[in-house]
Design an enzyme around this catalytic site. Structure first.
Site, PDB file in Angstrom:
ATOM      1  N   CYS A  22      -3.478   8.366   3.603  1.00  0.00           N
ATOM      2  CA  CYS A  22      -3.176   7.871   2.330  1.00  0.00           C
ATOM      3  C   CYS A  22      -4.257   8.037   1.189  1.00  0.00           C
ATOM      4  CB  CYS A  22      -2.602   6.464   2.359  1.00  0.00           C
ATOM      5  SG  CYS A  22      -3.774   5.331   3.168  1.00  0.00           S
ATOM      6  N   GLU A  46       0.809  -1.134  -0.099  1.00  0.00           N
ATOM      7  CA  GLU A  46      -0.084  -0.128   0.005  1.00  0.00           C
ATOM      8  C   GLU A  46       0.974   1.223   0.086  1.00  0.00           C
ATOM      9  OE1 GLU A  46      -3.229  -0.244  -0.223  1.00  0.00           O
ATOM     10  OE2 GLU A  46      -3.594  -2.264   0.074  1.00  0.00           O
TER      11      GLU A  46
HETATM   12  P1  NAP Z   1       8.342   5.014   4.805  1.00  0.00           P
HETATM   13  O1  NAP Z   1       9.459   5.884   5.266  1.00  0.00           O
HETATM   14  O2  NAP Z   1       8.464   4.209   3.497  1.00  0.00           O
HETATM   15  O3  NAP Z   1       8.163   4.061   5.989  1.00  0.00           O
HETATM   16  C1  NAP Z   1       7.313   2.979   6.212  1.00  0.00           C
HETATM   17  C2  NAP Z   1       7.613   1.848   6.997  1.00  0.00           C
HETATM   18  O4  NAP Z   1       8.751   1.258   6.404  1.00  0.00           O
HETATM   19  C3  NAP Z   1       8.246   2.497   8.326  1.00  0.00           C
HETATM   20  O5  NAP Z   1       7.921   1.317   9.332  1.00  0.00           O
HETATM   21  C4  NAP Z   1       9.766   2.419   8.058  1.00  0.00           C
HETATM   22  O6  NAP Z   1      10.360   2.188   9.453  1.00  0.00           O
HETATM   23  C5  NAP Z   1       9.923   1.205   7.164  1.00  0.00           C
HETATM   24  N1  NAP Z   1      11.359   0.963   6.426  1.00  0.00           N
HETATM   25  C6  NAP Z   1      11.990   2.119   6.022  1.00  0.00           C
HETATM   26  N2  NAP Z   1      12.961   1.566   5.455  1.00  0.00           N
HETATM   27  C7  NAP Z   1      12.953   0.332   5.411  1.00  0.00           C
HETATM   28  C8  NAP Z   1      13.789  -0.668   4.661  1.00  0.00           C
HETATM   29  N3  NAP Z   1      14.624  -0.318   4.010  1.00  0.00           N
HETATM   30  N4  NAP Z   1      13.149  -1.959   4.869  1.00  0.00           N
HETATM   31  C9  NAP Z   1      12.267  -2.208   5.453  1.00  0.00           C
HETATM   32  N5  NAP Z   1      11.336  -1.389   6.115  1.00  0.00           N
HETATM   33  C10 NAP Z   1      11.745  -0.044   6.118  1.00  0.00           C
HETATM   34  O7  NAP Z   1       6.967   5.634   4.523  1.00  0.00           O
HETATM   35  P2  NAP Z   1       6.471   6.992   5.682  1.00  0.00           P
HETATM   36  O8  NAP Z   1       7.048   8.128   5.073  1.00  0.00           O
HETATM   37  O9  NAP Z   1       6.659   6.125   7.099  1.00  0.00           O
HETATM   38  O10 NAP Z   1       4.817   6.754   5.101  1.00  0.00           O
HETATM   39  C11 NAP Z   1       4.205   7.805   4.395  1.00  0.00           C
HETATM   40  C12 NAP Z   1       3.888   7.219   2.959  1.00  0.00           C
HETATM   41  O11 NAP Z   1       2.977   6.085   3.409  1.00  0.00           O
HETATM   42  C13 NAP Z   1       2.929   8.290   2.229  1.00  0.00           C
HETATM   43  O12 NAP Z   1       3.467   8.472   1.093  1.00  0.00           O
HETATM   44  C14 NAP Z   1       1.609   7.620   2.346  1.00  0.00           C
HETATM   45  O13 NAP Z   1       0.905   7.729   0.931  1.00  0.00           O
HETATM   46  C15 NAP Z   1       1.861   6.302   2.520  1.00  0.00           C
HETATM   47  N6  NAP Z   1       0.783   5.406   3.171  1.00  0.00           N
HETATM   48  C16 NAP Z   1      -0.034   4.572   2.327  1.00  0.00           C
HETATM   49  C17 NAP Z   1      -0.914   4.000   2.806  1.00  0.00           C
HETATM   50  C18 NAP Z   1      -1.926   3.096   2.370  1.00  0.00           C
HETATM   51  O14 NAP Z   1      -2.574   2.366   2.855  1.00  0.00           O
HETATM   52  N7  NAP Z   1      -1.855   3.021   1.054  1.00  0.00           N
HETATM   53  C19 NAP Z   1      -1.373   4.230   4.199  1.00  0.00           C
HETATM   54  C20 NAP Z   1      -0.635   5.144   5.076  1.00  0.00           C
HETATM   55  C21 NAP Z   1       0.568   5.705   4.400  1.00  0.00           C
HETATM   56  P3  NAP Z   1      10.994   3.358  10.215  1.00  0.00           P
HETATM   57  O15 NAP Z   1       9.902   4.380  10.640  1.00  0.00           O
HETATM   58  O16 NAP Z   1      11.781   2.726  11.355  1.00  0.00           O
HETATM   59  O17 NAP Z   1      12.041   4.038   9.132  1.00  0.00           O
END
Ligand code: NAP
Length: 516
Positions: free
Chosen positions: A296, A257
């Site tokens: 999101c 997602e």
């Molecule tokens: P993110 O930086 O990609 O982080 C998401 C998760 O991935 C966090 O738990 C993060 O951990 C982890 N992570 C980071 N690097 C990783 C790696 N190399 N391997 C495995 N896991 C890793 O995203 P975000 O900034 O938190 O979230 C915002 C985005 O999420 C927005 O673009 C939004 O649109 C999207 N979103 C989508 C939905 C949906 O249902 N479609 C819902 C909510 C949000 P850490 O926090 O420890 O870095």
């Protein structure tokens, strides 16, 4: 030093080896708790969940597991006040916005408890009807869905620490698959507290619900062939997960997602002053400001007929001007903070990036914050941008500013509006507003191929509809293309991800034993 939260893995509470990352209050800047995940034997923890909790869960029927979900709902409900305190402190959300996450999560869990109860004492599901394989009816094929013998790893985004856990854990646990959740670091506290309350209540077999807070290093290396991973977050991290060697080697089932530039479409019949026009304005303002736009599913692009562009800009600006922004502890505040300083900077830069190409119609950042120091608080007032030439400005269809920001756009014909919406390259949701049922139904089908959900708002459902951005467990959540290509929820459909489909080819006398 602030308290370091423990991880629950391998059926025991364990401390990460390092000092950990500090979680803070995005309004006051105060340090709250720390999380650390290094130094743990992740492979052993995953194996414990797979080999100990998995069989214990699968030994139960759907109805028995549903009963456990019901007990978990009661535990969570009895601790709600604590969850609201944590959300205010760590996510900077006003009460109504915390409810979307906390009560939304508990509601989703209780919905799956009800779905599971109806599945009764079965231990697997039939998929369709038996089909004859030859001339004679004796030898047939029956598809079945059986719980997978692996773990479900959830890597979640920061914006829904409660709902993001339970919308995934509910169908997984109901399916009989143990869960390991890694919440986003910045808001891990709420997820941690909820998991702790459920684990301490000893509802599920040990290892059925585990949590790793802090960095993600090593988590994906611990995955094995029958595991699944469900990720919510940015497209960049999603790509890393899809291409991770362990995921590729073991064909680990992946659900993504990711981000999405969702749309709202005003149909040509909805002139200013009509009910449908007002419903669009109300919904767009709500979507921009709820959870400070950190959803999101939030509306990022608003398409209106060219003739109604100015009226829509004025009406939306007037509505946004009523949004008081600041400290969520002050009862006059309607919109709290972004989740941290990093998001504040990202959102501010994203607004500037769009402003370089399009007009600013309303800028709520000019209004003073309530009860909050602007040099510390990660609060951003709502910003409405606009363009009358969306066909020539690509950036508005590409950049998702994850905050209280949306762009109003003028369109010429419904066909061109649909083409513009598709330039988002696949979104989670599009809402359509009008009063002509025939054109609304046609628009819904037309837009369905590029969206996971179409939310149609006509005056008759004006007070009943569940909201553009609210994800209901009965409906599918996920979207094609840029949105990640995932599918979650949708009632019983969510269970499929946690089951293995298999075709049993046998004598109809044997197949009868399955369907008995
Ligand atoms: P993110 O930086 O990609 O982080 C998401 C998760 O991935 C966090 O738990 C993060 O951990 C982890 N992570 C980071 N690097 C990783 C790696 N190399 N391997 C495995 N896991 C890793 O995203 P975000 O900034 O938190 O979230 C915002 C985005 O999420 C927005 O673009 C939004 O649109 C999207 N979103 C989508 C939905 C949906 O249902 N479609 C819902 C909510 C949000 P850490 O926090 O420890 O870095």
């Amino acid at each position: 030093m602030t308290e370091k939260l423990l991880n629950y893995l391998g059926g025991q509470w364990q401390s990460g080896a390092d000092d950990g990352a500090v979680l803070s209050d995005p309004v006051t800047g105060q340090s709250l708790v720390r999380v650390a995940s290094s130094g743990m034997d992740l492979k052993a923890g995953f194996a414990f969940a797979r080999e100990s909790a998995g069989p214990a869960l699968r030994a139960m029927s759907y109805a028995q597991r549903a009963a456990l979900l019901t007990t978990a709902v009661k535990i969570l409900q009895s601790n709600r006040d604590r969850y609201y305190e944590i959300a205010t402190a760590n996510s900077g959300t006003v009460k109504n916005d915390s409810a979307v996450d906390i009560d939304g999560g508990i509601y989703t869990l209780s919905t799956y408890a009800k779905i599971g109860e109806k599945l009764g004492e079965q231990k697997f599901l039939l998929d369709g009807e038996a089909a004859r394989l030859g001339k004679e009816p004796l030898f047939q094929s029956q598809h079945v869905l059986v719980p997978r013998h692996g773990v479900a790893l959830f890597i979640n985004a920061f914006n829904f620490p409660s709902w993001g856990l339970w919308e995934k854990a509910a169908p997984a646990l109901l399916s009989g698959v143990p869960v390991i959740v890694k919440p986003a670091t910045s808001t891990a506290w709420l997820t941690h507290q909820m998991v702790k309350d459920v684990v301490d209540a000893k509802i599920f077999p040990p290892g059925a619900l585990s949590i790793v807070c802090g960095g993600s290093a090593g988590l994906l290396d611990a995955l094995a062939p029958f595991d699944v991973i469900s990720f919510t977050g940015s497209a960049d991290t999603a790509e890393k997960i899809r291409t991770h060697p362990a995921v590729a080697k073991h064909s680990v089932r992946v659900n993504i997602e990711a981000d999405s530039v969702n749309s709202a479409l005003l149909m040509p019949d909805a002139v200013p002053g009509s009910e449908a026009f007002d419903l669009l304005i109300k919904e767009a303002a709500r979507e921009m400001t709820q959870k400070s736009g950190q959803k999101c599913t939030a509306i990022r692009r608003i398409f209106v007929p060219r003739a109604h562009y100015n009226a829509a800009a004025e009406a939306l600006g007037a509505r946004l001007a009523k949004t008081t922004v600041g400290n969520p502890r002050n009862e006059t505040v309607r919109m709290g903070a972004l989740v941290n300083r990093e998001q504040f900077t990202t959102v501010t830069n994203g607004i500037a990036q769009l402003q370089a190409h399009i007009t600013t119609l309303f800028d709520g950042r000019k209004t003073a914050l309530v009860d909050a120091d602007p040099s510390v608080a990660c609060c951003v007032g709502p910003v409405l941008l606009g363009t009358e030439n969306p066909e020539s400005v690509s950036i508005v269809h590409e950049v998702e500013v994850f905050g209280p920001v949306a762009t109003l756009m003028a369109y010429e014909t419904p066909e061109r509006a649909t083409a513009l919406i598709r330039r988002g390259e696949g979104s989670l949701v599009c809402s359509v507003y009008g009063a002509d049922n025939t054109t609304l139904a046609a628009a819904a089908i037309d837009l369905a191929s590029s969206h996971g959900r179409i939310h149609v708002i006509s005056p008759e459902v004006g007070v009943q509809h569940t909201g553009h951005g609210n994800v209901m467990p009965q409906s599918l959540h996920g979207g094609p293309g840029r949105a990640g290509g995932g599918e979650e929820l949708g009632g019983l459909r969510a269970l499929h991800f946690y089951h293995q489909r298999s075709a049993i080819q046998a004598s109809s006398n044997i197949l009868e034993k399955l369907t008995a």
